[in-house]
Design an enzyme around this catalytic site. Sequence first.
Site, PDB file in Angstrom:
ATOM      1  N   GLU A   1     -95.613 -14.824 -79.339  1.00  0.00           N
ATOM      2  CA  GLU A   1     -94.258 -15.293 -79.351  1.00  0.00           C
ATOM      3  C   GLU A   1     -93.054 -14.201 -79.826  1.00  0.00           C
ATOM      4  O   GLU A   1     -92.163 -14.463 -80.533  1.00  0.00           O
ATOM      5  CB  GLU A   1     -94.037 -16.477 -80.343  1.00  0.00           C
ATOM      6  CG  GLU A   1     -95.326 -17.600 -79.814  1.00  0.00           C
ATOM      7  CD  GLU A   1     -94.976 -18.743 -80.837  1.00  0.00           C
ATOM      8  OE1 GLU A   1     -93.817 -19.074 -81.335  1.00  0.00           O
ATOM      9  OE2 GLU A   1     -96.031 -19.424 -80.942  1.00  0.00           O
TER      10      GLU A   1
ATOM     11  N   HIS B   1     -92.379 -13.334 -84.508  1.00  0.00           N
ATOM     12  CA  HIS B   1     -90.979 -13.654 -84.803  1.00  0.00           C
ATOM     13  C   HIS B   1     -90.227 -12.800 -85.671  1.00  0.00           C
ATOM     14  O   HIS B   1     -90.554 -12.771 -87.146  1.00  0.00           O
ATOM     15  CB  HIS B   1     -90.717 -15.021 -84.957  1.00  0.00           C
ATOM     16  CG  HIS B   1     -91.095 -16.251 -83.853  1.00  0.00           C
ATOM     17  ND1 HIS B   1     -90.463 -15.860 -82.385  1.00  0.00           N
ATOM     18  CD2 HIS B   1     -92.094 -17.002 -83.731  1.00  0.00           C
ATOM     19  CE1 HIS B   1     -90.776 -16.947 -81.806  1.00  0.00           C
ATOM     20  NE2 HIS B   1     -91.844 -17.631 -82.342  1.00  0.00           N
TER      21      HIS B   1
ATOM     22  N   GLU C   1     -99.910 -22.830 -86.661  1.00  0.00           N
ATOM     23  CA  GLU C   1     -99.470 -22.803 -87.856  1.00  0.00           C
ATOM     24  C   GLU C   1    -100.065 -23.575 -88.965  1.00  0.00           C
ATOM     25  O   GLU C   1     -99.657 -24.602 -89.494  1.00  0.00           O
ATOM     26  CB  GLU C   1     -97.710 -23.141 -87.782  1.00  0.00           C
ATOM     27  CG  GLU C   1     -97.251 -22.408 -86.837  1.00  0.00           C
ATOM     28  CD  GLU C   1     -95.728 -22.661 -86.489  1.00  0.00           C
ATOM     29  OE1 GLU C   1     -95.369 -23.521 -87.161  1.00  0.00           O
ATOM     30  OE2 GLU C   1     -95.064 -22.148 -85.829  1.00  0.00           O
TER      31      GLU C   1
ATOM     32  N   ASP D   1     -90.234 -11.892 -80.579  1.00  0.00           N
ATOM     33  CA  ASP D   1     -88.888 -11.432 -80.420  1.00  0.00           C
ATOM     34  C   ASP D   1     -88.316 -10.983 -81.514  1.00  0.00           C
ATOM     35  O   ASP D   1     -89.120 -10.798 -82.830  1.00  0.00           O
ATOM     36  CB  ASP D   1     -87.940 -12.883 -80.151  1.00  0.00           C
ATOM     37  CG  ASP D   1     -88.077 -14.013 -81.012  1.00  0.00           C
ATOM     38  OD1 ASP D   1     -88.665 -13.678 -81.973  1.00  0.00           O
ATOM     39  OD2 ASP D   1     -87.979 -15.211 -80.657  1.00  0.00           O
TER      40      ASP D   1
ATOM     41  N   ASN E   1    -103.060 -20.027 -83.670  1.00  0.00           N
ATOM     42  CA  ASN E   1    -101.817 -19.350 -83.623  1.00  0.00           C
ATOM     43  C   ASN E   1    -100.945 -19.456 -84.890  1.00  0.00           C
ATOM     44  O   ASN E   1    -100.795 -20.595 -85.264  1.00  0.00           O
ATOM     45  CB  ASN E   1    -101.190 -19.824 -82.457  1.00  0.00           C
ATOM     46  CG  ASN E   1     -99.874 -18.879 -82.035  1.00  0.00           C
ATOM     47  OD1 ASN E   1     -99.972 -17.717 -81.972  1.00  0.00           O
ATOM     48  ND2 ASN E   1     -98.983 -19.683 -81.886  1.00  0.00           N
TER      49      ASN E   1
END
Length: 444
Positions: free
Chosen positions: A262, A234, A157, A264, A198
Site C-alpha cells: 500500500e 504508508h 492489521e 504512498d 498485512n
Amino acid sequence: MRSLRTGVSLAALFTGAVMLFAAPTAHAADTPLRDLAAAKGKVVGTAVTGSKLTGSYGDIAGAQFSSLTPGNAMKWGTVEPTQGSFNWSEADQIVAFAQAHNQQVRGHTLVWHSQNPSWLTNGTWTSAQLGSLLQNHISTEVGRYKGEIAAWDVVNEPFNEDGTYRSTLWYNGLGANYIAQALTWAHAADPAAKLYINDYNVEGVNAKSTALYDLVKSLKAAGVPIDGVGLQAHLVLGQVPATLQQNIQRFADLGVDVAITELDVRMALPADSAKLAQQKADFNSVAAACAAVTRCVNITVWGFTDADSWVPSTFPGYGAATPYDENYAPKPAYYGIAEALGGTRSTTGCAATYSVTSQWNTGFTGQVTIACSGNALSSWKATWTYGAGQQLTQSWNATCTQSGTAVTCANATYNGTVPDGGSVSFGFNASWTGSNPVPVMTLG
C-alpha cells in the site's frame, strides 16, 4: 542534435540554442513500470476504484501496472452490507478489467477490524457463531473468485504498535487462533492463491514487525498455510526506515514472500520541488529495497494518482502522496520507482537552451534553460564541450564541473523537477579568449 551557431555574427556569439524535440504524449517513450518490474521478476501494482477505470485513469492503470488491488470493493462492508445480501459489482468490474489487461488481482481484505457491516459489528455473537460467520465469509468470497485472485490479504492489521494483538471483534471473540483459522479456511477455498498477513508500521525492524515475524515463524512451524507478509508502507516524507531491506530479507529467510502492498509517501502541503525530489528518493529507496530481495515479489502503490488518494481526507494538511499528480502526469516519484527497477526516463520533449547573457574582453555570463513540452523530468543533467578555451569559474542553481573542455551541470536539490509545460534555468560565469562559440549540448 546540432548547434544553431553560425560562427560569424555578433548575435551568434552572444546567443544560441540546442533543442531536443519530442513526441507530444507525456512520458510515452518511457518503458512502462510493469515491463520494468517483469524484467526484475517482480509485479508492480496499484489500488484502484472500479468506477474510475475509464479514460486516462483506466489507460494508466492498464498500461503501467501488472497487478490491481481493489481499494474498497472486496471489503466485508462492501460485499455483504446486509446479512445474506451480496454486492459483487465493483469487485467483478475490477477483476474483469484486470483479466482484459493481463493483470493479477490482489484480494483485499478478508479479516479486518474496520469497514465491516453494521449488522456484524452491532450483533451479539457467541464464539461459535462468530467463527461460523467468519468461515462463511471467507469461503464465500474466496470461493467466488477461485482461480482469479493471485494473492489475498487474508488478515489485515492484527497488531498494536508494541507488538501485542490488537483488540478487535475477532481477537476478543476467537482469540489469537483466528489468524490460523482464517488462513486455513482461505486455503481450503482456493488452494492456489497466495495467502498473506498485512500490516502497517512493520516496514522496518521494530517491536511490531518482530511480533509479525514471530507469528509467521510459528504459523510455518505449525503447518498453517501462510505464503507471505504485506508491508503496507504508508510513509511520511523522508522517513523510509533504514532497516527496510534487512526486514524484508528476514521475512524472506523464513521461507515466505514479501509484498509492499500500500505504498504512498505523504508530505505537508503545498508540494514544492524540494519535497518532490525527496519523495522521489523515498519511492526509489522502497522499490530498490524490494528489488534487492528475490522473495520480495510485489510493489503496489495505494492509488497511483493524487486525484484518488486517501491521504488528504485522513491526514489533514498532507497529500501529494502518489506517483502521479491530480492531472495524471507522472511526478518525480514515478521515476523513482522506474529507476529502481532499472528504467531510465526519456528526455524526449525537453529542450536545453544555452545563451550568453553578457560578455566582456576576458569573460562572460551564460545561462541554460531546460524546458519540457509533452514530457516531464524529475532530474536533469546538461553536458557540453567547449571548443575555444572557455573555462567555468562560478555557477548557480546547478552543480557544475569541468574536466578539460567537458562541462557537466546537474540540478540542485531544489530544482530537479521540470513539469510538462514548465522550465528551470541555471547560470554560470566563465573566462574566454579569442572567441566564444555556442557549444552543442546534451540533456540527460
